[in-house]
Design an enzyme around this catalytic site. Structure first.
Site, short mmCIF file in Angstrom:
data_model
loop_
_atom_site.label_atom_id
_atom_site.label_comp_id
_atom_site.label_asym_id
_atom_site.label_seq_id
_atom_site.Cartn_x
_atom_site.Cartn_y
_atom_site.Cartn_z
N TYR A 146 0.80 -1.21 0.00
CA TYR A 146 0.00 0.00 0.00
C TYR A 146 0.84 1.27 0.00
CZ TYR A 146 -4.60 -2.13 0.74
OH TYR A 146 -5.76 -2.81 0.59
N LYS A 195 3.50 -15.40 3.03
CA LYS A 195 3.76 -16.17 1.81
C LYS A 195 5.27 -16.44 1.79
CE LYS A 195 2.42 -18.04 -2.08
NZ LYS A 195 1.57 -19.24 -2.12
N ASP A 227 -2.49 -18.48 1.06
CA ASP A 227 -3.46 -19.20 0.22
C ASP A 227 -4.17 -20.29 1.03
OD1 ASP A 227 -0.98 -20.44 0.36
OD2 ASP A 227 -0.95 -21.12 -1.73
N ASP A 251 -6.14 -7.13 4.10
CA ASP A 251 -7.27 -6.52 3.38
C ASP A 251 -8.16 -7.61 2.80
OD1 ASP A 251 -8.82 -4.52 2.08
OD2 ASP A 251 -7.77 -4.97 0.21
N ASP A 255 -12.02 -9.29 4.40
CA ASP A 255 -13.28 -9.33 3.66
C ASP A 255 -13.84 -10.75 3.64
OD1 ASP A 255 -13.25 -6.62 3.00
OD2 ASP A 255 -13.92 -7.01 0.94
C1 IPM Z 1 -10.32 -1.44 3.74
C2 IPM Z 1 -10.57 -0.89 2.37
C3 IPM Z 1 -9.43 0.05 2.00
C4 IPM Z 1 -8.16 -0.76 2.02
C5 IPM Z 1 -9.62 0.77 0.66
C6 IPM Z 1 -10.90 1.58 0.66
C7 IPM Z 1 -8.44 1.63 0.31
O1 IPM Z 1 -10.73 -1.91 1.44
O2 IPM Z 1 -10.25 -0.66 4.71
O3 IPM Z 1 -10.20 -2.66 3.86
O4 IPM Z 1 -7.83 -1.44 1.04
O5 IPM Z 1 -7.46 -0.74 3.04
MG MG Z 2 -10.72 -3.84 2.27
#
Ligand code: IPM
Ligand code: MG
Length: 361
Positions: A146, A195, A227, A251, A255
């Site tokens: 990032y 990884k 993975d 990240d 999710d």
């Molecule tokens: C998160 C989001 C952010 C990230 C985006 C919006 C830049 O996906 O907070 O997980 O990737 O960190």
């Molecule tokens: Mg995210």
């Protein structure tokens, strides 16, 4: 106690959900005798519309002057919003990355919990979900891909893009220490995800995590390749307590973890530096498609406010009260549309905020 909170409402459903979180915080303050002052800060698209940039110096100064920041969400529809016609460094997300860096918020805590009341929403098979799960994803937030050097060039008509993944041992050590500290207050297990079969940054990550682990003999440490971890999250999520990982992996895995709870509208997060200061926001996005319709689920933001009470203000009793209110309201059968199931009562964003505030007394 005096709580000096900066609020970033942001874009999309951000303003609606922050309004409800403030309602609940105000009720907590009233019942437990605290005094809250709020300062509003613009960030993301909301800041672009006013200042032409997603985050101003003044906004950072105002955030630093607060004890903690409560955030909704930022960003819009990436195909239709004019914000995405701007160069990448002026888009809403750039504001979020900039504030994380400016406030040194290197530790991102994302709890993924399967609520009993919402077990039906879990997309996993019953034989997997019946074991339940309660994990904390600890994501490194200010390093790695990032924030590495990046550029796009064209050489002899061939377009080329470069992103770099860099970590130094100090960046790894400080997030690892946070991870082990959190594990000590939980089930005392850390799964460090990397990884290391391919990446040098992961091999260093593993070494430093092992060095830190030596100071926490009570905590069981295991290493897992990313993975495999993606697979294990759907195969046997009950095995995890603390997942410790770098920025990009965190990240993606957070999710995935939130999806297996079946209720991304419920998941809070905290981004901390090495003081008590933190930025608290839901794990979900700004959901521009439902913005302004009054149907958003404010619970993730309200649970983020509970994390704020716990981590930035050491108000455990108050944080417990908020979390307990969420459980009670769910038990009574109230649901926003995203977590609605048969036999429950569907309510909007504002009603959910009212119900939760009423539970605290
Ligand atoms: C998160 C989001 C952010 C990230 C985006 C919006 C830049 O996906 O907070 O997980 O990737 O960190
Ligand atoms: Mg995210």
């Amino acid at each position: 106690m005096r709580l000096n909170i900066a609020c970033i409402e942001g874009d999309g459903i951000g303003p609606e959900i922050v309004t409800e979180a403030r309602k609940v915080l105000d009720k907590v303050a009233y019942v437990y005798g605290h005094e809250i002052t709020y300062t509003n800060i613009l960030m993301g698209g909301a800041s672009i519309d006013v200042h032409g940039v997603p985050l101003t110096e003044d906004a950072v100064t105002a955030a630093k002057a607060a004890d903690a920041v409560l955030m909704g969400s930022i960003g819009g529809d990436t195909t239709t919003s004019p914000w995405y016609k701007l160069p990448p460094n002026l888009r809403p997300e750039a504001g979020l990355l900039a504030i994380r860096k400016a406030l040194n918020l290197f530790a991102n805590l994302r709890p993924a919990v399967l609520y009993d009341e919402l077990a039906d929403a879990c997309p996993l098979k019953k034989e997997i979900s019946s074991a339940g799960f309660d994990m904390m994803i600890m994501r490194e937030l200010t390093g790695g891909l990032y924030f590495g050097e990046r550029h796009t060039t064209e050489e002899n008509g061939i377009r080329k893009a470069v992103d770099t993944l860099t970590y130094d041992e100090n960046e790894i050590r400080r997030i690892a220490i946070k991870g082990f500290e959190i594990a000590m207050k939980r089930k005392k297990k850390v799964t460090s995800v990397d990884k290391a079969n391919v990446l040098d940054s992961s091999r260093l990550w593993r070494k430093v995590v092992e060095e830190v682990a030596a100071d926490y003999p009570e905590v069981t440490l295991e290493h897992m390749l990313v993975d495999n971890c993606a697979m294990q999250l759907v195969k046997n999520p009950a095995q995890f307590d603390v997942i410790l990982t770098e920025n990009m992996f965190g990240d993606i895995l957070s999710d995935e973890a939130s999806m297996v709870t079946g209720s991304i509208g419920m998941l809070a997060s905290a981004s901390l530096n090495d003081t008590k200061f933190g930025l608290y926001e839901p794990s979900h996005g700004s959901a521009p498609d439902i913005a302004g319709k009054g149907i958003a689920n404010p619970i993730a933001t309200i649970l983020s406010a509970a994390m704020m009470l716990r981590f930035s203000f050491d108000l455990d009793k108050e944080a417990d009260a908020v979390e307990c209110a969420v459980k009670n309201v769910l038990k009574k059968g109230y649901r926003t549309i995203d977590i609605m199931s048969q036999g429950c009562t569907q309510v909007g964003c504002k009603e959910m905020g009212d119900l939760l505030a009423d539970e605290i007394n």
